[in-house]
Design an enzyme around this catalytic site. Sequence first.
Site, PDB file in Angstrom:
ATOM      1  N   LYS A 268       0.771  -1.183   0.190  1.00 41.75           N
ATOM      2  CA  LYS A 268       0.117   0.062  -0.142  1.00 41.75           C
ATOM      3  C   LYS A 268       0.969   1.330   0.001  1.00 41.75           C
ATOM      4  CE  LYS A 268      -3.363   2.516   3.046  1.00 41.75           C
ATOM      5  NZ  LYS A 268      -3.934   2.613   4.144  1.00 41.75           N
ATOM      6  N   ASP A 273      -2.362  10.172   3.832  1.00 36.12           N
ATOM      7  CA  ASP A 273      -3.793   9.769   4.122  1.00 36.12           C
ATOM      8  C   ASP A 273      -4.481  10.634   4.792  1.00 36.12           C
ATOM      9  OD1 ASP A 273      -6.206   8.695   4.321  1.00 36.12           O
ATOM     10  OD2 ASP A 273      -5.912   6.968   5.505  1.00 36.12           O
ATOM     11  N   LYS A 280      -9.924  13.005   8.439  1.00 36.44           N
ATOM     12  CA  LYS A 280      -9.446  12.502   9.823  1.00 36.44           C
ATOM     13  C   LYS A 280      -9.422  13.593  10.525  1.00 36.44           C
ATOM     14  CE  LYS A 280      -6.368   8.660   8.171  1.00 36.44           C
ATOM     15  NZ  LYS A 280      -7.221   7.502   8.993  1.00 36.44           N
ATOM     16  N   ASP A 291       1.619   6.416   5.745  1.00 38.40           N
ATOM     17  CA  ASP A 291       0.746   5.247   5.189  1.00 38.40           C
ATOM     18  C   ASP A 291       1.163   4.719   3.964  1.00 38.40           C
ATOM     19  OD1 ASP A 291      -1.780   4.420   5.696  1.00 38.40           O
ATOM     20  OD2 ASP A 291      -2.807   5.663   4.430  1.00 38.40           O
ATOM     21  N   GLU A 352      -9.419   4.023   2.150  1.00 36.56           N
ATOM     22  CA  GLU A 352      -8.999   3.956   0.688  1.00 36.56           C
ATOM     23  C   GLU A 352      -7.846   2.950   0.444  1.00 36.56           C
ATOM     24  OE1 GLU A 352      -7.594   5.310   3.320  1.00 36.56           O
ATOM     25  OE2 GLU A 352      -5.448   5.083   2.982  1.00 36.56           O
ATOM     26  N   ARG A 354      -8.011  -0.219   0.860  1.00 38.09           N
ATOM     27  CA  ARG A 354      -8.463  -1.471   0.247  1.00 38.09           C
ATOM     28  C   ARG A 354      -8.850  -1.071  -1.021  1.00 38.09           C
ATOM     29  NH1 ARG A 354     -12.932  -1.812   4.970  1.00 38.09           N
ATOM     30  NH2 ARG A 354     -11.084  -0.833   6.197  1.00 38.09           N
TER      31      ARG A 354
HETATM   32  N1  BES Z   1      -4.416   4.521   7.143  1.00 37.26           N
HETATM   33  C1  BES Z   1      -5.440   4.283   7.671  1.00 37.26           C
HETATM   34  C2  BES Z   1      -5.260   3.188   8.980  1.00 37.26           C
HETATM   35  C3  BES Z   1      -4.423   3.548  10.163  1.00 37.26           C
HETATM   36  C4  BES Z   1      -4.933   4.241  11.195  1.00 37.26           C
HETATM   37  C5  BES Z   1      -2.962   2.878  10.003  1.00 37.26           C
HETATM   38  C6  BES Z   1      -4.328   4.487  12.128  1.00 37.26           C
HETATM   39  C7  BES Z   1      -2.440   3.536  11.115  1.00 37.26           C
HETATM   40  C8  BES Z   1      -3.022   4.083  12.135  1.00 37.26           C
HETATM   41  C9  BES Z   1      -6.579   3.641   6.948  1.00 37.26           C
HETATM   42  O1  BES Z   1      -6.626   4.054   5.533  1.00 37.26           O
HETATM   43  C10 BES Z   1      -7.715   4.079   7.648  1.00 37.26           C
HETATM   44  O2  BES Z   1      -8.100   5.200   7.516  1.00 37.26           O
HETATM   45  N2  BES Z   1      -8.677   3.094   7.961  1.00 37.26           N
HETATM   46  C11 BES Z   1      -9.707   3.286   8.375  1.00 37.26           C
HETATM   47  C12 BES Z   1     -10.845   2.536   8.029  1.00 37.26           C
HETATM   48  C13 BES Z   1     -12.278   2.611   8.643  1.00 37.26           C
HETATM   49  C14 BES Z   1     -12.815   3.860   7.825  1.00 37.26           C
HETATM   50  C15 BES Z   1     -13.140   1.849   8.384  1.00 37.26           C
HETATM   51  C16 BES Z   1      -9.571   3.310  10.200  1.00 37.26           C
HETATM   52  O3  BES Z   1      -8.913   2.295  10.523  1.00 37.26           O
HETATM   53  O4  BES Z   1     -10.009   4.239  11.050  1.00 37.26           O
HETATM   54 ZN    ZN Z   2      -5.010   4.788   4.680  1.00 42.20          ZN
HETATM   55 MN    MN Z   3      -7.592   6.026   5.394  1.00 39.05          MN
END
Ligand code: BES
Ligand code: ZN
Ligand code: MN
Length: 521
Positions: A268, A273, A280, A291, A352, A354
């Site tokens: 990835k 992000d 966020k 990310d 994003e 996935r």
């Molecule tokens: N890059 C993030 C995941 C992440 C979050 C990695 C915190 C490390 C620390 C990913 O793209 C994301 O934002 N995932 C969301 C998914 C949710 C919206 C279903 C998450 O984990 O909150």
């Molecule tokens: Zn992400």
């Molecule tokens: Mn994300």
Amino acid sequence: MEFNIKSGSPEKQRVACVIVGVYESRKLTFAADLLDRISNGFISDVLRHGDMEGKLGSTLVLHSVPHTLCDRVMLVGLGKERDFRAKEYREAVRTSIKALTQTAAGEAVSYLSELTVKKHDVEWMIEQAAVVTLDALYRFDRFKSKQDESVREPRKLTLAVPRRSDLADGEKGLQRGLAIGNGMKLAKDLGNLPGNVCTPNYLAEEARKVAETFGAAAEILGPSEIAELGMHSFLSVAKGSVEEARLIVLRHNGAKDKNDKPIVLVGKGITFDSGGISLKPGEGMDEMKYDMCGAATVLGAFRAAVEMNLPLNVIAIVPACENMPNGNANKPGDIVTSMSGQTIEILNTDAEGRLILCDALTYAERFNPATVIDVATLTGACVIALGHIATGLYSNQDSLARELLAAGEEVADRAWHMPLWDEYQELLKSPFADMANIGGRPGGSITAACFLSRYAKAYDWAHLDIAGTAWKGGKDKGATARPVPLLVQFLQDRADIALGNVVRRGRPRREAPEVAEDDQD
Ligand code: BES
Ligand code: ZN
Ligand code: MN
């Protein structure tokens, strides 16, 4: 820093620092005992005063030890002899290197590498010493106008092996250790770089350099070529940013039979992000420059594999883009068609990873892969489940999961097997498209993996969720390069299998060293 391998007695080393181990209750190792005898008990005298007990993580630097040719002797605590395993060995090496940077010694000869660790041979001892040393010395100060002068990097480290006949094995271990260390450095550098420097295009150019350095093939696609492939899910994430998307493909054709099915690593590569329209919260958002650590570790592992010239066909695929909110960005409720033809309702633009990985997984099919492993900082939920200790491991093939678990165990880069049961798949139902891109908060790391599994049906596949392990916070904030060690060990094991060798793991090493041989500079 320069590394060397040698066999020879510690008292004969004309060097700034000789490093030897002491077990708990002041039990001297073979090398420490030699120094003690030549100096008429100088070391055991010092220990008797009680300044050092041999506890793991402790060190004591002695100056002017009688009848030795070195300026200093560093005693390194090893803990209890009967508990001295791989983990303790690695920690002792790390401690010794950290302590060395606090001295003025520019060169050292370490005898920790000639110790005995159950189930491991000389090659492994040297490999791990090099990996741990490079990891401990790593610094990221490219953007500091003044270097930190309280830490001094030694110029040269010589690692001792028990016998002259071990030199060749030691050299092999060193070459492997350096390749892994270089791969980890690449992964850390890319991870630590800020998003305004490490853009999708920057990642692509760094990947191209790796390929050029080692004679691997590189193919880099831009937005129009990506669109032609039908990767509309991937492109939907990229279109909210002014940075163009890149699809990076590197190929190492190392197998004896060039037509061997390749091992494909997918990383990835979200270079930043923000969450997109599902923005966020501001606090800690800077960490989302990490990310792209999946991409960084895939490139790091690929670099190590080509530097070692592993007899395997290995392909690295990195979809790279930014996830930003602009007038053109994905909106909650949007529906996109992935390269596989499956449609996706984007309920949260922050899920994003996935969306870009699913198209990369479909793209991997064209290589007729033996195995596909994707690596991603995919979910915050994985951090809640496993903390910063274990990587989340998912697979559609239990034997592959076992291989990856064992590889991680071997190099202290551990993963934990998580479920991919059908019951979880239910959570991805959408009333409007073939699937939604989120499954709700419960089991969030699992439903993310379930989403990916729908694009990985054509081959043996594993997914590593490294959201908790790819970087650490706090005062030593930075990328860890995990799971580069796990991936490289996995590839080495596959190479051993391909060569018809028994997997190296668990090969007992010869017993304790005999009387030291003559010095041989
Ligand atoms: N890059 C993030 C995941 C992440 C979050 C990695 C915190 C490390 C620390 C990913 O793209 C994301 O934002 N995932 C969301 C998914 C949710 C919206 C279903 C998450 O984990 O909150
Ligand atoms: Zn992400
Ligand atoms: Mn994300």
